[in-house]
Design an enzyme around this catalytic site. Structure first.
Site, PDB file in Angstrom:
ATOM      1  CD  GLU A 204      -3.166   0.332   2.158  1.00 12.09           C
ATOM      2  OE1 GLU A 204      -3.633  -0.823   2.071  1.00 12.09           O
ATOM      3  OE2 GLU A 204      -3.458   1.116   3.064  1.00 12.09           O
TER       4      GLU A 204
ATOM      5  CD  GLU B 258      -7.100  -2.748   7.523  1.00  9.65           C
ATOM      6  OE1 GLU B 258      -7.440  -1.768   6.828  1.00  9.65           O
ATOM      7  OE2 GLU B 258      -5.970  -3.284   7.438  1.00  9.65           O
TER       8      GLU B 258
ATOM      9  CD  GLU C  79     -11.844   5.030   9.400  1.00 10.26           C
ATOM     10  OE1 GLU C  79     -11.996   5.556   8.284  1.00 10.26           O
ATOM     11  OE2 GLU C  79     -10.784   4.479   9.754  1.00 10.26           O
TER      12      GLU C  79
HETATM   13  C1  HMH Z   1      -8.463   6.676   7.715  1.00  9.29           C
HETATM   14  N1  HMH Z   1      -8.999   4.307   7.818  1.00  9.29           N
HETATM   15  C2  HMH Z   1      -8.250   5.271   7.273  1.00  9.29           C
HETATM   16  N2  HMH Z   1      -7.331   4.999   6.340  1.00  9.29           N
HETATM   17  C3  HMH Z   1      -7.135   3.714   5.933  1.00  9.29           C
HETATM   18  N3  HMH Z   1      -6.212   3.467   4.984  1.00  9.29           N
HETATM   19  C4  HMH Z   1      -7.916   2.679   6.491  1.00  9.29           C
HETATM   20  C5  HMH Z   1      -8.844   3.021   7.439  1.00  9.29           C
HETATM   21  C6  HMH Z   1      -7.804   1.224   6.076  1.00  9.29           C
HETATM   22  O1  HMH Z   1      -6.551   0.766   5.976  1.00  9.29           O
END
Ligand code: HMH
Length: 231
Positions: free
Chosen positions: A98, A150, A220
């Protein structure tokens, strides 16, 4: 009733789903946020996407040591958590990939990794992760948080790939990254691990894990809000 289980253990078996039903409003807020709905219907502001992209790179950099801390907790578990370790390790391997993806994606959008300044919602979220890295935080609490982090991305980006989605072509690869089937299976494995440990947990521990789940959902939502606000 299943053999070898107390009534209480059976009742707690699907803890994660129970909590998602209980907190469905905030869960929906995190997984069907206007930022995601904007990607899905093709109206997303591309400057908001750029903000998200740069901020998420910084987030993922902080997320990696968090996942590493969970690997350590899994290793220290007295019960047979060797399969837990394999699942978590596979997650770490994808994170390696990633980071490379962020490095190749950002220049396409004119985003310079060295120039990104973490915004407040991102800093708050990363500080939350850092607190969860403490050895005092119990494994079931940390793994519940990992699953939630996730699973929000999985559910959100999978939405942008559904039939009828008008996701812009240049964002489809991003949505694939978290919306693909392998990632969905990884999230399911994490959910099973979390449920298995929550099943054996005390009420005190269950409360801590539920609070951690709620905090993740709140962070989130804030992270999506932040991406849109700066767009
Ligand atoms: C803010 N939440 C955020 N970024 C991510 N990349 C993920 C979850 C999942 O890996």
């Amino acid at each position: 009733m299943e053999v070898g289980k107390t009534r209480e253990e059976v009742e707690k078996s699907g803890m994660i789903d129970t909590w998602l039903r209980k907190h469905s409003l905030i869960h929906t807020g995190a997984t069907r946020h206007p930022f995601i709905l904007g990607i899905r219907d093709g109206t997303v502001d591309l400057s908001a996407y750029k903000t998200w992209l740069g901020q998420d790179y910084l987030f993922v950099r902080a997320f990696i040591p968090f996942v590493a801390s969970i690997l350590i907790k899994a290793w220290k578990e007295s019960d047979d958590s060797s399969t837990d370790m394999e699942v978590i390790l596979s997650g770490m391997a994808s994170l390696n990939e990633e980071i490379s993806w962020f490095k190749s994606e950002t220049p396409k959008w004119g985003v310079q990794l060295s120039d990104i300044v973490p915004q407040k919602s991102n800093q708050d979220y990363c500080r939350f992760l850092e607190n969860l890295m403490s050895p005092d935080v119990e494994y079931p609490v940390a793994i519940t948080a990992l699953w939630a982090i996730e699973a929000v991305y999985q559910a959100s980006f999978a939405l942008c790939l559904e039939d009828g989605a008008k996701t812009p072509a240049e964002l489809r690869q991003t949505c694939q990254r978290w919306g693909n089937d392998g990632f969905r299976q990884y999230c399911n494995s994490l959910q099973q691990i979390a449920n298995r440990h929550l099943q054996k947990a005390s009420n005190d521990l269950l409360t801590k894990a539920e609070v951690a789940l709620l905090r993740v959902l709140e962070h989130e939502v804030e992270f999506w809000n932040m991406s849109r606000a700066e767009g």
